[in-house]
Design a protein around this motif. Structure first.
Motif, PDB file in Angstrom:
ATOM      1  N   ARG A 104       9.989   6.079 -14.059  1.00  0.00           N
ATOM      2  CA  ARG A 104       9.247   5.001 -13.388  1.00  0.00           C
ATOM      3  C   ARG A 104      10.265   4.054 -12.778  1.00  0.00           C
ATOM      4  NH1 ARG A 104       3.930   5.719 -13.301  1.00  0.00           N
ATOM      5  NH2 ARG A 104       3.297   3.568 -13.565  1.00  0.00           N
ATOM      6  N   LEU A 105      10.059   3.712 -11.551  1.00  0.00           N
ATOM      7  CA  LEU A 105      10.986   2.827 -10.862  1.00  0.00           C
ATOM      8  C   LEU A 105      10.747   1.380 -11.262  1.00  0.00           C
ATOM      9  CD1 LEU A 105      10.962   4.519  -7.355  1.00  0.00           C
ATOM     10  CD2 LEU A 105      12.574   4.818  -9.228  1.00  0.00           C
ATOM     11  N   PRO A 106      11.801   0.553 -11.208  1.00  0.00           N
ATOM     12  CA  PRO A 106      11.665  -0.845 -11.624  1.00  0.00           C
ATOM     13  C   PRO A 106      10.812  -1.684 -10.668  1.00  0.00           C
ATOM     14  CG  PRO A 106      13.874  -0.402 -10.811  1.00  0.00           C
ATOM     15  CD  PRO A 106      13.169   0.908 -10.877  1.00  0.00           C
ATOM     16  N   LEU A 107      10.549  -1.183  -9.489  1.00  0.00           N
ATOM     17  CA  LEU A 107       9.594  -1.824  -8.592  1.00  0.00           C
ATOM     18  C   LEU A 107       8.706  -0.726  -8.037  1.00  0.00           C
ATOM     19  CD1 LEU A 107      10.559  -1.362  -5.330  1.00  0.00           C
ATOM     20  CD2 LEU A 107      12.373  -2.803  -6.174  1.00  0.00           C
ATOM     21  N   SER A 108       7.577  -1.087  -7.470  1.00  0.00           N
ATOM     22  CA  SER A 108       6.629  -0.083  -6.967  1.00  0.00           C
ATOM     23  C   SER A 108       6.808   0.114  -5.474  1.00  0.00           C
ATOM     24  CB  SER A 108       5.194  -0.527  -7.259  1.00  0.00           C
ATOM     25  OG  SER A 108       4.980  -0.580  -8.636  1.00  0.00           O
ATOM     26  N   PRO A 109       7.498   1.177  -5.085  1.00  0.00           N
ATOM     27  CA  PRO A 109       7.675   1.412  -3.662  1.00  0.00           C
ATOM     28  C   PRO A 109       6.372   1.883  -3.015  1.00  0.00           C
ATOM     29  CG  PRO A 109       8.729   3.154  -4.927  1.00  0.00           C
ATOM     30  CD  PRO A 109       8.168   2.173  -5.904  1.00  0.00           C
ATOM     31  N   VAL A 110       6.326   1.821  -1.707  1.00  0.00           N
ATOM     32  CA  VAL A 110       5.237   2.407  -0.941  1.00  0.00           C
ATOM     33  C   VAL A 110       5.744   3.761  -0.472  1.00  0.00           C
ATOM     34  CG1 VAL A 110       3.841   2.219   1.144  1.00  0.00           C
ATOM     35  CG2 VAL A 110       4.308   0.178  -0.224  1.00  0.00           C
ATOM     36  N   LEU A 111       4.989   4.808  -0.751  1.00  0.00           N
ATOM     37  CA  LEU A 111       5.370   6.156  -0.362  1.00  0.00           C
ATOM     38  C   LEU A 111       4.386   6.637   0.705  1.00  0.00           C
ATOM     39  CD1 LEU A 111       6.476   9.001  -2.716  1.00  0.00           C
ATOM     40  CD2 LEU A 111       5.078   9.444  -0.728  1.00  0.00           C
ATOM     41  N   TRP A 132       7.078   8.009  -9.772  1.00  0.00           N
ATOM     42  CA  TRP A 132       7.870   6.866  -9.314  1.00  0.00           C
ATOM     43  C   TRP A 132       7.076   5.558  -9.289  1.00  0.00           C
ATOM     44  CZ3 TRP A 132       9.642  10.197  -4.626  1.00  0.00           C
ATOM     45  CH2 TRP A 132      10.617  11.113  -5.053  1.00  0.00           C
ATOM     46  N   ASN A 133       5.827   5.595  -9.759  1.00  0.00           N
ATOM     47  CA  ASN A 133       5.009   4.380  -9.782  1.00  0.00           C
ATOM     48  C   ASN A 133       4.841   3.809  -8.362  1.00  0.00           C
ATOM     49  OD1 ASN A 133       3.514   2.332 -11.040  1.00  0.00           O
ATOM     50  ND2 ASN A 133       5.293   0.978 -11.102  1.00  0.00           N
ATOM     51  N   SER A 134       4.613   4.721  -7.407  1.00  0.00           N
ATOM     52  CA  SER A 134       4.511   4.345  -5.999  1.00  0.00           C
ATOM     53  C   SER A 134       3.070   4.198  -5.548  1.00  0.00           C
ATOM     54  CB  SER A 134       5.162   5.414  -5.114  1.00  0.00           C
ATOM     55  OG  SER A 134       6.499   5.583  -5.422  1.00  0.00           O
ATOM     56  N   ARG A 135       2.881   3.316  -4.605  1.00  0.00           N
ATOM     57  CA  ARG A 135       1.606   3.243  -3.890  1.00  0.00           C
ATOM     58  C   ARG A 135       1.669   4.338  -2.836  1.00  0.00           C
ATOM     59  NH1 ARG A 135       0.232  -0.712   0.598  1.00  0.00           N
ATOM     60  NH2 ARG A 135      -1.823   0.032   1.156  1.00  0.00           N
ATOM     61  N   PHE A 136       0.720   5.256  -2.848  1.00  0.00           N
ATOM     62  CA  PHE A 136       0.749   6.429  -1.978  1.00  0.00           C
ATOM     63  C   PHE A 136      -0.159   6.244  -0.771  1.00  0.00           C
ATOM     64  CE2 PHE A 136      -1.114  10.560  -0.798  1.00  0.00           C
ATOM     65  CZ  PHE A 136       0.037  11.182  -0.339  1.00  0.00           C
ATOM     66  N   ILE A 137       0.381   6.543   0.411  1.00  0.00           N
ATOM     67  CA  ILE A 137      -0.400   6.509   1.646  1.00  0.00           C
ATOM     68  C   ILE A 137      -0.200   7.834   2.364  1.00  0.00           C
ATOM     69  CG2 ILE A 137      -0.702   5.404   3.902  1.00  0.00           C
ATOM     70  CD1 ILE A 137       0.490   2.845   2.651  1.00  0.00           C
ATOM     71  N   SER A 138      -1.296   8.543   2.609  1.00  0.00           N
ATOM     72  CA  SER A 138      -1.240   9.774   3.391  1.00  0.00           C
ATOM     73  C   SER A 138      -1.589   9.440   4.834  1.00  0.00           C
ATOM     74  CB  SER A 138      -2.238  10.808   2.855  1.00  0.00           C
ATOM     75  OG  SER A 138      -2.292  11.906   3.758  1.00  0.00           O
TER      76      SER A 138
END
Length: 186
Positions: A104-111, A132-138
């Motif tokens: 898990r990344l220390p911040l939440s990236p946008v993927l 990676w605890n990312s916000r996912f956008i397709s």
């Protein structure tokens, strides 16, 4: 943070760099060699060289550059990154580095990813976004989100960087405001 072979003049990252005069491109010694540790070390060195004590680094990464950025975040969470955009990450399994990118990344990236990216399947990209605890956008059928797939400009990336800069400017303003400026809250 470009991927393999850098990002040419028409690539969305190059356009983004031109829109933001203070942008700094991470330059690798060997653009044709996907060396995760060397690339992550270069990212860290670039940040340190250009003022590593700042808390306002925004990273927009593409393809293998995404893997580099994730490795950097996992290995060096002490270096200051305020926001991370991962666009069309390459599949870590294709490079034999998957085990070094779990966590898990220390911040939440946008993927941001495509449903038709030849470098990572839709199932795999969703799995990595979760790891990676990312916000996912397709963004649907967009290939590898590069020049070859028809993407020069990427308005989503431009808007995201602008929003992050505005957010950081507000945070800096609040941090450095004098007592007289806070009078409205009394």
């Amino acid at each position: 943070m470009p991927g393999l072979h850098d990002s040419g003049p028409g690539h969305w990252q190059s356009r983004l760099e031109l829109l933001h005069p203070g942008a700094i491109r991470v330059v690798q010694d060997r653009w044709d060699q996907a060396d995760l540790e060397a690339w992550a070390a270069r990212l860290a060195a670039t940040i340190e060289h250009h003022g590593g004590d700042r808390q306002d680094w925004i990273v927009a990464a593409h393809s293998f550059g995404c893997l580099t950025t994730v490795r950097h975040l996992l290995a060096r969470p002490d270096l200051p990154l305020a926001a991370v955009l991962l666009v069309a990450p390459a599949d870590p399994h294709k490079f034999g580095v998957a085990e070094r990118l779990l966590g898990r990344l220390p911040l939440s990236p946008v993927l941001v990813a495509s449903e038709t990216d030849p470098w990572m399947s839709p199932v795999a990209v969703r799995r990595w976004a979760h790891h990676w605890n990312s916000r996912f956008i397709s963004i649907g059928d967009a290939g590898h989100i590069n020049i070859d797939s028809g993407h020069g400009p990427l308005p989503l990336a431009e808007q995201w960087v602008t929003r992050q800069q505005q957010r950081l400017a507000r945070r800096q303003r609040a941090r450095h405001a004098g007592i007289g400026e806070w009078g409205f809250a009394i």
